[in-house]
Design an enzyme around this catalytic site. Structure first.
Site, PDB file in Angstrom:
ATOM      1  NE  ARG A   1     -69.767 -39.678   0.011  1.00  0.00           N
ATOM      2  CZ  ARG A   1     -70.294 -40.623  -0.783  1.00  0.00           C
ATOM      3  NH1 ARG A   1     -70.014 -40.629  -2.077  1.00  0.00           N
ATOM      4  NH2 ARG A   1     -71.061 -41.564  -0.290  1.00  0.00           N
ATOM      5  N   PRO A  13     -77.512 -47.708  -2.237  1.00  0.00           N
ATOM      6  CG  PRO A  13     -79.612 -48.249  -3.081  1.00  0.00           C
ATOM      7  CD  PRO A  13     -78.883 -47.180  -2.322  1.00  0.00           C
ATOM      8  CD  GLU A  14     -71.247 -48.296  -2.527  1.00  0.00           C
ATOM      9  OE1 GLU A  14     -70.276 -48.867  -3.055  1.00  0.00           O
ATOM     10  OE2 GLU A  14     -71.194 -47.765  -1.404  1.00  0.00           O
ATOM     11  CE  LYS A  38     -72.583 -45.577  -6.981  1.00  0.00           C
ATOM     12  NZ  LYS A  38     -72.452 -44.421  -6.068  1.00  0.00           N
TER      13      LYS A  38
END
Length: 252
Positions: free
Chosen positions: A242, A2-3, A59
């Site tokens: 990432r 979830p962002e 977030k």
């Protein structure tokens, strides 16, 4: 994971199903989900109260319960589930039972999220060193915050102390739309490129909030897939630690 757009959806969901409803009981089914608050204090702090307001920063979700706030972070697999007669969700970690017989579960299969009691959001934001929410800042502040870092633009967009709420997917999508290689350093970006990144970041977040994902690169996050914008080839690299996807043709 979830962002910002997903947490904004959770915030609206929470407002629709949990505000102004007296809490009959709080059930902590797995106290590994609790952050800095012990189970007894968490239950005692919310039993018999009701949530008066809910807000999001980056977030993070905050719900006002009077003289304390519920703070939720959704980690990689957190979710909310409202139900009445349905079975309790399998991965429910905390359940709020309301006096009208309905329930709100905080689910988290992988247990990377957290729930805790917190001071007011402004205090939490300051003490946690979170940057501003990207939906709430203008281009001037965005430029100023990017100037504080000399690193790959992908890594800077992911830095929650620079701006709070952008994660891997939407950082990739922003740079994809901007035609910027994710490994470009911030000090090598022109003023026009910074403006383009800011504009596309806002558009990406707005589109995600409106569930308009057609044409998103995130639908094609496969190495060697065709670029939905120019027909080039989607490549994979590592930026900011990432896994990163980008178009090897139009992202310069």
């Amino acid at each position: 994971m979830p962002e910002l757009p997903e947490v904004e959806s959770f915030t609206r969901y929470f407002a629709r199903h949990a505000l102004r409803k007296p809490i009959a009981r709080v059930r902590v089914l797995d106290d590994r989900i609790l952050g800095r608050t012990r189970k007894a204090a968490f239950v005692r702090g919310l039993n018999g109260r009701s949530f008066r307001a809910v807000r999001r920063h980056g977030k993070h979700l905050f719900a006002d319960a009077g003289d304390t706030w519920l703070h939720l972070h959704f980690g990689m697999s957190g979710d909310l589930s409202f139900y009445t007669d349905a079975a309790q969700p399998r991965f429910a970690r905390i359940v709020f039972d309301f006096t009208d017989g309905s329930h709100l579960a905080f689910e988290d299969m992988r247990l990377f999220g957290l729930a805790e009691l917190s001071a007011e959001p402004e205090t939490f934001i300051r003490e946690s060193g979170l940057g501003p929410d990207p939906i709430e800042i203008g281009l001037r502040e965005f430029r100023a915050r990017l100037r504080t870092r000399r690193a790959a633009i992908k890594a800077v967009l992911l830095s929650q102390d620079v701006i709070a709420g952008v994660g891997n997917l939407y950082a990739d999508e922003t740079l994809f739309r901007s035609g910027i290689d994710p490994r470009r350093h911030t000090d090598a970006l022109s003023s026009g490129e910074v403006k383009t990144i800011f504009t596309n970041l806002r558009r990406v977040l707005d589109d995600a909030l409106a569930s308009r994902s057609r044409g998103f690169m995130v639908e094609e996050r496969d190495e060697s897939a065709p670029c939905p914008r120019c027909g080039g080839v989607i490549a994979r690299t590592v930026a900011g630690g990432r896994t990163t996807y980008y178009c090897s043709s139009h992202q310069r």
